[in-house]
Scaffold this active site. Structure first.
Site, PDB file in Angstrom:
ATOM      1  N   ALA A   1       0.410  -4.126  10.890  1.00 35.41           N
ATOM      2  CA  ALA A   1       1.199  -3.726   9.856  1.00 35.41           C
ATOM      3  C   ALA A   1       1.887  -2.246   9.896  1.00 35.41           C
ATOM      4  O   ALA A   1       0.464  -1.926   9.395  1.00 35.41           O
ATOM      5  CB  ALA A   1       2.002  -4.513   8.648  1.00 35.41           C
TER       6      ALA A   1
ATOM      7  N   SER B   1      -0.719   0.922   6.367  1.00 35.46           N
ATOM      8  CA  SER B   1      -0.968   0.076   7.399  1.00 35.46           C
ATOM      9  C   SER B   1      -2.046  -1.305   7.122  1.00 35.46           C
ATOM     10  O   SER B   1      -2.891  -1.200   5.975  1.00 35.46           O
ATOM     11  CB  SER B   1      -1.427   1.008   8.345  1.00 35.46           C
ATOM     12  OG  SER B   1      -1.374   0.164   9.399  1.00 35.46           O
ATOM     13  N   ASP B   2      -1.980  -1.990   7.578  1.00 36.47           N
ATOM     14  CA  ASP B   2      -3.082  -3.132   6.820  1.00 36.47           C
ATOM     15  C   ASP B   2      -2.735  -3.918   8.373  1.00 36.47           C
ATOM     16  O   ASP B   2      -2.034  -4.273   9.538  1.00 36.47           O
ATOM     17  CB  ASP B   2      -2.372  -4.073   6.174  1.00 36.47           C
ATOM     18  CG  ASP B   2      -3.214  -4.931   5.464  1.00 36.47           C
ATOM     19  OD1 ASP B   2      -4.368  -4.637   5.391  1.00 36.47           O
ATOM     20  OD2 ASP B   2      -3.925  -6.343   5.979  1.00 36.47           O
ATOM     21  N   GLN B   3      -4.070  -4.430   8.649  1.00 41.71           N
ATOM     22  CA  GLN B   3      -4.715  -5.308   9.943  1.00 41.71           C
ATOM     23  C   GLN B   3      -5.474  -6.687   9.269  1.00 41.71           C
ATOM     24  O   GLN B   3      -5.767  -6.787   8.636  1.00 41.71           O
ATOM     25  CB  GLN B   3      -5.136  -4.735  11.233  1.00 41.71           C
ATOM     26  CG  GLN B   3      -5.723  -5.332  12.153  1.00 41.71           C
ATOM     27  CD  GLN B   3      -6.753  -4.373  13.773  1.00 41.71           C
ATOM     28  OE1 GLN B   3      -7.622  -4.161  12.892  1.00 41.71           O
ATOM     29  NE2 GLN B   3      -5.793  -3.858  14.205  1.00 41.71           N
TER      30      GLN B   3
ATOM     31  N   LYS C   1       1.105  -1.326  -0.195  1.00 34.86           N
ATOM     32  CA  LYS C   1       0.024  -0.329  -0.356  1.00 34.86           C
ATOM     33  C   LYS C   1       0.728   1.407   0.096  1.00 34.86           C
ATOM     34  O   LYS C   1       0.662   2.457  -1.140  1.00 34.86           O
ATOM     35  CB  LYS C   1      -0.647   0.307   0.955  1.00 34.86           C
ATOM     36  CG  LYS C   1      -1.827  -1.221   1.456  1.00 34.86           C
ATOM     37  CD  LYS C   1      -2.755  -0.821   2.334  1.00 34.86           C
ATOM     38  CE  LYS C   1      -4.083  -2.224   2.725  1.00 34.86           C
ATOM     39  NZ  LYS C   1      -4.599  -2.269   3.669  1.00 34.86           N
TER      40      LYS C   1
END
Length: 200
Positions: free
Chosen positions: A113, A76-78, A60
């Site tokens: 992250a 960011s990613d979850q 991203k």
């Protein structure tokens, strides 16, 4: 001829359309822009949840940085990690019910992250802020009431801890308090400083 003029501050871009991440980043009192990363979030075969979160956060940030090469870009990613099974955003009610039934009475690690990228300076960092969450042994009635109240269909694992979702839980263990909501601000601030962004 060399100029001694200080470098101009770089634009900060949040590579996310998440309203939760926008609200969190605004707490740093830092002007920033928002751009949709437009990244395929499909997990790769056999990909572990933590690796998925790290890969997507970096993808991203890089995707947005390609369109804003002079900016400092945050991605960011979850992913909710239930014994190695990745649980993403449910998207709709039936899937949310299924997720919460799977998680009741279990400990789930929310792998959040974070990546910060600036193409102009060659800066790139990625980090992970895992959050261990122990869910209560929820009844179907509690799950239904929670979902009808919060409608957390855009939250990984259907867990919206900043709202009524806190009542689903027995414990939260982490070292970055905002990580569970979607953007670990301690790590974000650290990485922005490393990228040359002045916060204070």
């Amino acid at each position: 001829m060399t100029s001694n003029a200080p470098a101009l501050p770089r634009t900060v871009v949040l590579g996310s359309t998440s309203r939760y991440r926008r609200e969190l980043l605004s707490r740093l009192n830092l002007p920033f822009e928002v751009a949709a990363p437009e990244v395929d979030e499909t997990p790769q075969p056999g990909e572990a949840p933590r690796k998925l979160a790290l890969r997507l956060a970096l993808a991203k940030a890089r995707a947005v940085a390609a369109r804003h090469p002079e900016a400092v870009v945050i991605g960011s990613d979850q992913v909710a990690d239930l014994a190695g099974q990745a649980l993403g955003k449910p998207g709709e009610h039936a899937r949310a019910v299924q997720q919460l039934r799977q998680m009741r009475g279990q400990t789930v690690v929310f792998q959040t992250a974070l990546a910060v990228v600036c193409l102009a300076t060659g800066f790139e960092q990625v980090d992970l802020a895992p959050v261990r969450v122990r869910f209560r042994d929820l009844s179907d009635e509690e799950i239904e009431h929670y979902l009808q109240t919060e409608k957390p269909y855009d939250c990984a694992g259907s867990a919206k801890s900043e709202g009524l979702g806190i009542a689903l839980l027995d414990a939260i263990e982490n070292d970055d308090p905002t990580a569970l909501v979607g953007l670990p601000l301690i790590r974000t601030a650290r990485m922005l400083r490393a990228a040359g962004v002045k916060l204070l």
